[in-house]
Design a protein around this motif. Structure first.
Motif, PDB file in Angstrom:
ATOM      1  N   PHE A  14       0.698  -1.408  -0.413  1.00  0.00           N
ATOM      2  CA  PHE A  14       0.111  -0.333   0.030  1.00  0.00           C
ATOM      3  C   PHE A  14       0.813   0.716  -0.052  1.00  0.00           C
ATOM      4  O   PHE A  14       1.944   1.727   0.757  1.00  0.00           O
TER       5      PHE A  14
ATOM      6  N   THR B 131       3.057   1.005   2.971  1.00  0.00           N
ATOM      7  CA  THR B 131       2.923  -0.438   3.915  1.00  0.00           C
ATOM      8  C   THR B 131       3.137  -1.440   3.388  1.00  0.00           C
ATOM      9  O   THR B 131       2.455  -1.715   2.106  1.00  0.00           O
TER      10      THR B 131
ATOM     11  N   LEU C 210      -1.562 -12.045  13.866  1.00  0.00           N
ATOM     12  CA  LEU C 210      -2.359 -11.125  14.501  1.00  0.00           C
ATOM     13  C   LEU C 210      -2.552  -9.887  13.712  1.00  0.00           C
ATOM     14  O   LEU C 210      -2.635  -9.967  12.993  1.00  0.00           O
ATOM     15  N   SER C 211      -2.943  -8.670  14.534  1.00  0.00           N
ATOM     16  CA  SER C 211      -3.602  -7.844  13.563  1.00  0.00           C
ATOM     17  C   SER C 211      -2.848  -6.913  13.036  1.00  0.00           C
ATOM     18  O   SER C 211      -1.491  -7.187  12.963  1.00  0.00           O
ATOM     19  N   GLY C 212      -2.921  -6.862  11.819  1.00  0.00           N
ATOM     20  CA  GLY C 212      -1.939  -6.460  10.789  1.00  0.00           C
ATOM     21  C   GLY C 212      -1.017  -6.678  10.418  1.00  0.00           C
ATOM     22  O   GLY C 212      -0.669  -6.495   9.492  1.00  0.00           O
ATOM     23  N   SER C 213      -1.214  -8.836  10.098  1.00  0.00           N
ATOM     24  CA  SER C 213      -0.738  -9.149   9.867  1.00  0.00           C
ATOM     25  C   SER C 213      -0.810 -10.000   8.129  1.00  0.00           C
ATOM     26  O   SER C 213      -0.330 -10.283   7.048  1.00  0.00           O
ATOM     27  N   GLY C 214      -1.635  -9.224   8.174  1.00  0.00           N
ATOM     28  CA  GLY C 214      -2.227  -9.309   6.887  1.00  0.00           C
ATOM     29  C   GLY C 214      -3.501 -10.094   5.655  1.00  0.00           C
ATOM     30  O   GLY C 214      -3.762 -10.337   4.651  1.00  0.00           O
ATOM     31  N   LYS C 215      -4.584 -10.520   7.156  1.00  0.00           N
ATOM     32  CA  LYS C 215      -5.535 -11.102   6.771  1.00  0.00           C
ATOM     33  C   LYS C 215      -7.007 -10.644   5.904  1.00  0.00           C
ATOM     34  O   LYS C 215      -7.022 -11.445   5.114  1.00  0.00           O
ATOM     35  N   SER C 216      -7.148  -9.727   6.091  1.00  0.00           N
ATOM     36  CA  SER C 216      -7.914  -9.559   5.406  1.00  0.00           C
ATOM     37  C   SER C 216      -7.845  -8.847   3.727  1.00  0.00           C
ATOM     38  O   SER C 216      -8.157  -8.976   3.273  1.00  0.00           O
ATOM     39  N   THR C 217      -6.404  -8.685   3.991  1.00  0.00           N
ATOM     40  CA  THR C 217      -5.696  -8.680   2.309  1.00  0.00           C
ATOM     41  C   THR C 217      -5.601  -9.235   1.777  1.00  0.00           C
ATOM     42  O   THR C 217      -5.979  -9.471   0.829  1.00  0.00           O
TER      43      THR C 217
END
Ligand code: ATP
Length: 282
Positions: free
Chosen positions: A13, A49, A70-77
């Protein structure tokens, strides 16, 4: 065989900007990623990012794959690549061997409507339509016959235990009921692939558990290809037949739940699965 495959995906990003400058930033960030620089170093140097780095993944057909981390690990992406809500900076997303990144807008729309549906955390219901119309909506959008869509909607509302609420409006329902409506809507479209992004996270533990059970019960006869994102290790281990653990945008381990629990590849995985309360056998 997997119909849907991520092939060496790297996703950045970049900070908002235009044209040549933005491309220069992206190229520099990619070069740094290739040189093995950390996310932090890349961000500090370029402002971009690195959300995913060299992710390759064949999604198991007819099974539930849980993406955790964890949060920010890229799951949603990651999950958003599977229906091209996000396109990678580099790599391929293959559907039956064809790169969906090369689909035209029209092809993409048709493909999504027929093959991939998504259940979101925020439910995504239309507030001015009643529950029945909400459930029939995806099917109507695809252009199926209205009577067929209503009949499918009634069937799935019944399966998720909300037949008596067909005429209610979303704001008259609890969070758990709304999420059931979201699930019924995705099932009424009857796509082979179902994506669920933290679909149960907003619910309190008891209701979450109930919905997890319901999903497992439905899946026992549906055998859909389900990919779900969760930060909750118990949810991943209860629901997933395959688990993908992400850290800082990379896949750390991918395997059956028992494999992760019994043979974690490193300390990170071990610590992650040690938080669990569910019993994993196999
Ligand atoms: N649209 C965006 N613009 C800039 N950075 C983004 C964007 N979307 C995600 N990111 C960044 O990419 C990284 C991965 O984000 P992502 O949302 O995929 O993580 P996640 O594991 O789903 O996190 P969470 O569990 O908190 O939702 C994070 O560092 C995030 O800040």
């Amino acid at each position: 065989m997997s119909r849907i495959v991520l092939n060496d995906i790297t996703t950045l990003f970049a900070p908002r900007g235009k044209g040549a400058r933005s491309k220069r930033v992206a190229d520099r960030a990619l070069a740094m990623a290739d040189a093995g620089e950390t996310r932090e170093a890349i961000f500090t140097a370029t402002g971009a990012t690195l959300a995913l780095r060299n992710v390759s993944l064949a999604i198991a057909p007819g099974q539930i794959t849980a993406i955790m981390g964890l949060s920010g690990s890229g799951k949603s992406t990651l999950i958003r690549h599977l229906n091209r809500l996000i396109s990678p900076s580099r790599g391929q997303v293959l559907w039956d061997g064809a790169d969906i990144l090369s689909f035209s807008e029209k092809q993409l729309q048709d493909w999504r409507r027929h093959h991939v549906s998504m259940v979101f955390q925020g439910f995504g219901l239309l507030p001015h339509r009643n529950v029945l119309d909400n459930v029939a909506f995806g099917c109507r959008l695809r252009g199926d016959k209205p009577a067929d869509c209503l009949s499918a909607a009634r069937h799935w509302l019944d399966r998720v235990g909300l037949a008596s609420h067909a005429q209610s409006y979303p704001d008259e329902l609890s969070g758990g009921m709304r999420q059931r409506v979201g699930l019924a809507r995705a099932l009424a479209v009857d796509t082979e692939v179902l994506l669920m992004d933290e679909a149960f996270s907003a619910l309190d533990p008891l209701i979450r558990h109930e919905l997890q059970d319901q999903l497992l019960e439905l899946q026992a006869s549906l055998n859909k290809t389900i990919v779900l994102v969760t930060h909750d290790v118990d949810e991943a281990l209860r629901l997933g037949q395959e688990i993908v653990l992400l850290r800082d945008g990379e896949i750390v381990q991918h395997g059956a739940p028992a494999e992760l629990v019994q043979h974690p590849v490193d300390d990170y995985t071990r610590r992650f699965v040690q938080q669990r309360q569910v019993v994993v056998t196999g």
